[in-house]
Structures are given as structure tokens and as C-alpha cells.
Enzyme design. Structure first.
Site, PDB file in Angstrom:
ATOM      1  CB  CYS A 137      -0.916  -0.032   1.215  1.00 42.45           C
ATOM      2  SG  CYS A 137      -2.000   1.396   1.355  1.00 42.45           S
ATOM      3  CB  CYS A 140      -0.670   2.808   3.831  1.00 35.37           C
ATOM      4  SG  CYS A 140      -2.099   2.112   3.038  1.00 35.37           S
ATOM      5  CG  ASP A 141       3.043   1.398   4.494  1.00 40.03           C
ATOM      6  OD1 ASP A 141       2.519   1.986   5.461  1.00 40.03           O
ATOM      7  OD2 ASP A 141       2.855   0.202   4.243  1.00 40.03           O
TER       8      ASP A 141
HETATM    9  P1  FAD Z   1     -10.602  -5.567   6.140  1.00 37.20           P
HETATM   10  O1  FAD Z   1      -9.780  -4.669   6.957  1.00 37.20           O
HETATM   11  O2  FAD Z   1      -9.979  -6.317   5.023  1.00 37.20           O
HETATM   12  O3  FAD Z   1     -11.292  -6.597   7.120  1.00 37.20           O
HETATM   13  C1  FAD Z   1     -12.032  -7.677   6.620  1.00 37.20           C
HETATM   14  C2  FAD Z   1     -12.588  -8.457   7.793  1.00 37.20           C
HETATM   15  O4  FAD Z   1     -13.466  -9.451   7.298  1.00 37.20           O
HETATM   16  C3  FAD Z   1     -11.529  -9.176   8.627  1.00 37.20           C
HETATM   17  O5  FAD Z   1     -11.806  -8.942   9.982  1.00 37.20           O
HETATM   18  C4  FAD Z   1     -11.748 -10.657   8.300  1.00 37.20           C
HETATM   19  O6  FAD Z   1     -11.441 -11.506   9.398  1.00 37.20           O
HETATM   20  C5  FAD Z   1     -13.248 -10.642   8.018  1.00 37.20           C
HETATM   21  N1  FAD Z   1     -13.720 -11.762   7.192  1.00 37.20           N
HETATM   22  C6  FAD Z   1     -13.343 -12.103   5.946  1.00 37.20           C
HETATM   23  N2  FAD Z   1     -14.002 -13.199   5.541  1.00 37.20           N
HETATM   24  C7  FAD Z   1     -14.819 -13.559   6.584  1.00 37.20           C
HETATM   25  C8  FAD Z   1     -15.740 -14.610   6.800  1.00 37.20           C
HETATM   26  N3  FAD Z   1     -15.983 -15.544   5.874  1.00 37.20           N
HETATM   27  N4  FAD Z   1     -16.390 -14.688   7.987  1.00 37.20           N
HETATM   28  C9  FAD Z   1     -16.189 -13.735   8.929  1.00 37.20           C
HETATM   29  N5  FAD Z   1     -15.339 -12.703   8.771  1.00 37.20           N
HETATM   30  C10 FAD Z   1     -14.655 -12.634   7.632  1.00 37.20           C
HETATM   31  N6  FAD Z   1      -5.503   2.025   4.730  1.00 37.20           N
HETATM   32  C11 FAD Z   1      -5.384   3.266   5.236  1.00 37.20           C
HETATM   33  O7  FAD Z   1      -6.341   4.052   5.166  1.00 37.20           O
HETATM   34  N7  FAD Z   1      -4.233   3.663   5.839  1.00 37.20           N
HETATM   35  C12 FAD Z   1      -3.153   2.869   5.968  1.00 37.20           C
HETATM   36  O8  FAD Z   1      -2.109   3.283   6.495  1.00 37.20           O
HETATM   37  C13 FAD Z   1      -3.250   1.545   5.451  1.00 37.20           C
HETATM   38  N8  FAD Z   1      -2.203   0.695   5.551  1.00 37.20           N
HETATM   39  C14 FAD Z   1      -2.321  -0.562   5.036  1.00 37.20           C
HETATM   40  C15 FAD Z   1      -1.253  -1.429   5.156  1.00 37.20           C
HETATM   41  C16 FAD Z   1      -1.340  -2.699   4.670  1.00 37.20           C
HETATM   42  C17 FAD Z   1      -0.166  -3.617   4.799  1.00 37.20           C
HETATM   43  C18 FAD Z   1      -2.539  -3.142   4.030  1.00 37.20           C
HETATM   44  C19 FAD Z   1      -2.665  -4.553   3.518  1.00 37.20           C
HETATM   45  C20 FAD Z   1      -3.616  -2.285   3.896  1.00 37.20           C
HETATM   46  C21 FAD Z   1      -3.511  -0.989   4.391  1.00 37.20           C
HETATM   47  N9  FAD Z   1      -4.562  -0.090   4.280  1.00 37.20           N
HETATM   48  C22 FAD Z   1      -4.469   1.158   4.820  1.00 37.20           C
HETATM   49  C23 FAD Z   1      -5.831  -0.465   3.647  1.00 37.20           C
HETATM   50  C24 FAD Z   1      -6.864  -0.790   4.748  1.00 37.20           C
HETATM   51  O9  FAD Z   1      -6.311  -1.726   5.619  1.00 37.20           O
HETATM   52  C25 FAD Z   1      -8.139  -1.342   4.129  1.00 37.20           C
HETATM   53  O10 FAD Z   1      -8.644  -0.415   3.175  1.00 37.20           O
HETATM   54  C26 FAD Z   1      -9.201  -1.587   5.199  1.00 37.20           C
HETATM   55  O11 FAD Z   1      -8.705  -2.393   6.230  1.00 37.20           O
HETATM   56  C27 FAD Z   1     -10.441  -2.237   4.612  1.00 37.20           C
HETATM   57  O12 FAD Z   1     -11.346  -2.386   5.631  1.00 37.20           O
HETATM   58  P2  FAD Z   1     -12.542  -3.443   5.572  1.00 37.20           P
HETATM   59  O13 FAD Z   1     -13.298  -3.291   6.836  1.00 37.20           O
HETATM   60  O14 FAD Z   1     -13.277  -3.299   4.300  1.00 37.20           O
HETATM   61  O15 FAD Z   1     -11.864  -4.867   5.477  1.00 37.20           O
END
Ligand code: FAD
Ligand code: NAP
Length: 327
Positions: A137, A140-141
Site C-alpha cells: 500500500c 499508506c506507507d
Molecule cells: P478488512 O480490513 O480487510 O477486514 C475484513 C474483515 O473481514 C476481517 O476482519 C476478516 O477476518 C473478516 N472476514 C473475511 N471473511 C470472513 C468470513 N468468511 N467470515 C467472517 N469474517 C470474515 N488504509 C489506510 O487508510 N491507511 C493505511 O495506512 C493503510 N495501511 C495498510 C497497510 C497494509 C499492509 C494493508 C494490507 C492495507 C492498508 N490499508 C491502509 C488499507 C486498509 O487496511 C483497508 O482499506 C481496510 O482495512 C479495509 O477495511 P474493511 O473493513 O473493508 O476490510
């Protein structure tokens, strides 16, 4: 032992920023939601270190931010369940979901917040330095690499956009692609080719991420060992940051035969809303967002999904009252 049967007005699947924000809003609307965390409690931000673009915190550790979101959701009354949904039936209401340990969830509405997973190369050295120089990302970084040399892996839109974004910080950006042409849009390629900070290494694959530290000393990336795709000839490249941009995979397996998806698996929602094609089923965060993929946008969509679920449930209740009155 897990309760074999649970009923709720709102079932939230996923515990990233989208899921926890939906939980806060749904709880405050007195909907008594259940949130199922999945195998990655806290979501993608738990695999990073500093987050510097979460409004209100000039710097916060990703895992700590997600602990705070969990505490907030619990404090307003969300029932948080440590389980992973293995099956979801959206064919009739109430919807039903089955957990890993056999628990059945019956729900009047569902908020799908299962996120997306960055694809990784699968190298042990890549895993070792994740969060310590290896990232998926740049938004982010990228900020951490001011004046330093970095590499981006991939040849799609994401890789080219990441490389261009990184030129705002890095002294040099080397894009490494496994073929001799990019699949990114031509306009993005044009911008990339014209940028004096960018060098492209064609026809090369990554053999190893090189680094230092361990056994008490801080980990850090020092370079990459790359190999020519055809000849196999390898060489080392000196870089401080490696951005893997070989695609993101939305976690939409649960609904792939039940909801429309596009752009490689992202759940389709009605523009400007989180409503899917099935009334009462909402999708929020990275599972539906192939464009922004940020914590704050995911949280925003979680808020929208809870408000839309509340409206949906009120309309259902009003329709049922009218039907009863007409009998
Ligand atoms: P996610 O955070 O992907 O969470 C998905 C959830 O769904 C998880 O808890 C998982 O366990 C759950 N899940 C999946 N399948 C199932 C299932 N079948 N049953 C039950 N639960 C399930 N964004 C920023 O804004 N700033 C940053 O600095 C930043 N840094 C990042 C660094 C890294 C290394 C990465 C990979 C991403 C980064 N991002 C950052 C992006 C950010 O993390 C994502 O945009 C954000 O987390 C997405 O949120 P979400 O709630 O949609 O899903
Ligand atoms: P993508 O289009 O699938 O491209 C992935 C790139 O990574 C490809 O160049 C691929 O190489 C390479 N790759 C895949 N696996 C690899 C591996 N194991 N080792 C080395 N290289 C590997 O993914 P994306 O760029 O993330 O885009 C995903 C979707 O989002 C696309 O539909 C894209 O159009 C869209 N998107 C759009 C925009 C925009 O409109 N501005 C921005 C970002 C993303 P090959 O080329 O050899 O297959």
C-alpha cells in the site's frame, strides 16, 4: 461451547474498519447487531505498523487502532463473536449464515464487510519483512521513503499508480515487471514512461527480498535479488522499500454465486449506496471497493450500510404492520 443458534436484526460479517463502524451505528440505532470477526480480527490494518492518515491521529499503530474500534463497538453494545462464516444463504429472509464451529445465524439483514486481501508473491523473505520495508500500500506507507530508493512489483494499473505516487517521496522508483509490456491503461503508462524518477526493469521476477536485522535488531529491507525470466540470470538491486502491487483479491467467496461481482470479484452495489441487488443485504469496505481501498473510506461505507439497514428494517416493520392492520 458455542450457542448453536443465534438470531439478529443485523448480522455484520467482518471486523475491519467497515464492520466495526457498521456495528457502532447499528448498535446506537438499537438494532442489537451481531458482528462475526473472521480469521483476521481487526482486518488488514492489523498487519501494518504506523497509520498516518486516520483522521484525528497523526500517527497510530494499525493494531492499536483496530483494538480501539473493537472496544468502541463493544461499549455501545455490539455482540462480538469470534467465528468465521463458512456459508451464507441469501435466497430467502431471514438470511442464514453458518459459522466454523456449527453456529447458525439467522438475520433480517446482512452487512458484508469481509474486505480484500492484497496478493503477495509468496516468498518467505517477503513475509519476513512485511511492515518493515515490504508493503502492499503505497498510499499508506510511501511517506516513509522520502529521499530513498524503492521498487514496485507488478504491471497493472495498481502497480503503475503506486509507482507514480511513490515518485512524490522516493528519490528513485524501479518498477519490476515479469513481462515486456504493461497491462496498465495507456494513459498511466505514458505518465510512467515520462517520469524521470522511474526506471523499468522488464522480464524479471523476484527471487528474494534482501534485508538486515533480526535477533533483537530492527528489521529493514536493503535490496532485492531479481532474475531474468528466460535466462535465469540474477542480480541484486539496492532498495529500501518494496511495494508488491500484483493485484488485490476481494473476500467475496461467500456470495460469489448469489450477488453480482465485477473487476475480479468486488461485490456490485447500487451507486452511491451500499445496497446489493438483494434487499436487506449490504456490502461495505474493500469487498465492494476496487478504487479507494482505504480505512477511512471503508469506515464511511460501514456507516452507510448500517444507516441503510436501519431504513430497510423500518420499512419492513411498517409493511408488516400495514399487512396485519388489513387482515
Ligand atoms: P478488512 O480490513 O480487510 O477486514 C475484513 C474483515 O473481514 C476481517 O476482519 C476478516 O477476518 C473478516 N472476514 C473475511 N471473511 C470472513 C468470513 N468468511 N467470515 C467472517 N469474517 C470474515 N488504509 C489506510 O487508510 N491507511 C493505511 O495506512 C493503510 N495501511 C495498510 C497497510 C497494509 C499492509 C494493508 C494490507 C492495507 C492498508 N490499508 C491502509 C488499507 C486498509 O487496511 C483497508 O482499506 C481496510 O482495512 C479495509 O477495511 P474493511 O473493513 O473493508 O476490510
Ligand atoms: P491486475 O490488473 O490483475 O495486474 C496485476 C499485475 O501484477 C499484472 O501486471 C501481473 O502480471 C502482475 N502479477 C500478478 N501476479 C504476479 C506474480 N506472482 N509475480 C509477478 N507479477 C505478478 O491487478 P491491479 O493492477 O491491482 O488491478 C486490478 C483491477 O483494478 C483491474 O481491473 C484494474 O483495471 C483495476 N484498477 C483500476 C485503476 C484505475 O482505473 N485507475 C487503478 C487500479 C486498479 P501480468 O501482466 O504478466 O499478468
Amino acid at each position: 461451547m458455542a450457542d448453536a443458534n443465534k438470531k439478529t436484526k443485523v448480522l455484520i460479517i467482518g471486523s475491519g474498519p467497515a464492520g466495526y463502524t457498521a456495528a457502532v451505528y447499528a448498535s446506537r440505532a438499537m438494532l442489537d447487531p451481531i458482528l462475526v470477526q473472521g480469521v483476521q480480527p481487526g482486518g488488514q490494518l492489523t498487519i501494518t505498523t504506523e497509520v498516518e492518515n486516520w483522521p484525528g491521529d497523526s500517527e497510530v499503530q494499525g493494531p492499536a487502532l483496530m483494538e480501539r474500534m473493537l472496544a468502541h463497538a463493544e461499549a455501545v453494545g455490539t455482540e462480538i463473536i469470534s467465528d468465521h462464516i463458512t456459508a451464507l444463504d441469501l435466497s430467502k429472509r431471514p438470511f442464514t449464515a453458518t459459522g466454523d464451529r456449527g453456529t447458525t445465524y439467522s438475520a433480517d439483514s446482512v452487512i458484508l464487510a469481509t474486505g480484500a486481501q492484497a496478493k503477495w508473491l509468496g516468498l518467505p523473505s517477503e513475509e519476513k519483512y512485511q511492515g518493515f520495508g515490504v508493503s502492499a500500500c503505497a498510499t499508506c506507507d510511501g511517506f516513509f521513503y522520502r529521499g530513498k530508493e524503492v521498487a514496485v512489483i507488478g504491471g497493472g494499473n495498481t502497480a503503475v499508480e503506486e509507482a507514480l505516487f511513490l515518485t512524490n517521496f522516493a528519490s528513485k522508483v524501479t518498477l519490476i515487471h515479469r513481462r515486456d509490456s504493461l497491462r496498465a491503461e495507456k494513459i498511466l503508462q505514458d505518465r510512467l514512461f515520462k517520469n524521470p524518477k522511474v526506471e523499468i526493469i522488464w522480464d524479471h521476477v523476484i527471487d528474494e527480498v534482501l534485508g538486515e536485522g533480526g535477533e533483537g535488531a530492527p528489521l529493514g529491507v536493503t535490496g532485492l535479488r531479481i532474475a531474468h525470466r528466460d535466462s535465469g540470470e540474477s542480480r541484486d538491486l539496492s532498495v529500501h522499500g518494496v511495494f508488491v502491487a500484483i493485484g488485490h483479491a476481494p473476500s467475496s467467496e461467500l456470495v460469489k454465486d448469489q450477488l453480482e461481482t465485477h473487476h475480479g470479484g468486488y461485490v456490485v452495489v447500487k451507486p452511491g449506496t451500499t445496497a446489493t441487488e438483494i434487499p436487506g443485504v449490504f456490502a461495505a469496505g474493500d469487498v465492494t471497493d476496487h478504487v479507494y481501498r482505504q480505512a477511512v473510506t471503508s469506515a464511511g461505507m460501514g456507516c452507510m450500510a448500517a444507516l441503510e439497514a436501519e431504513r430497510f428494517l423500518s420499512e419492513q416493520e411498517a409493511a408488516e404492520d400495514t399487512a396485519v392492520a388489513a387482515e
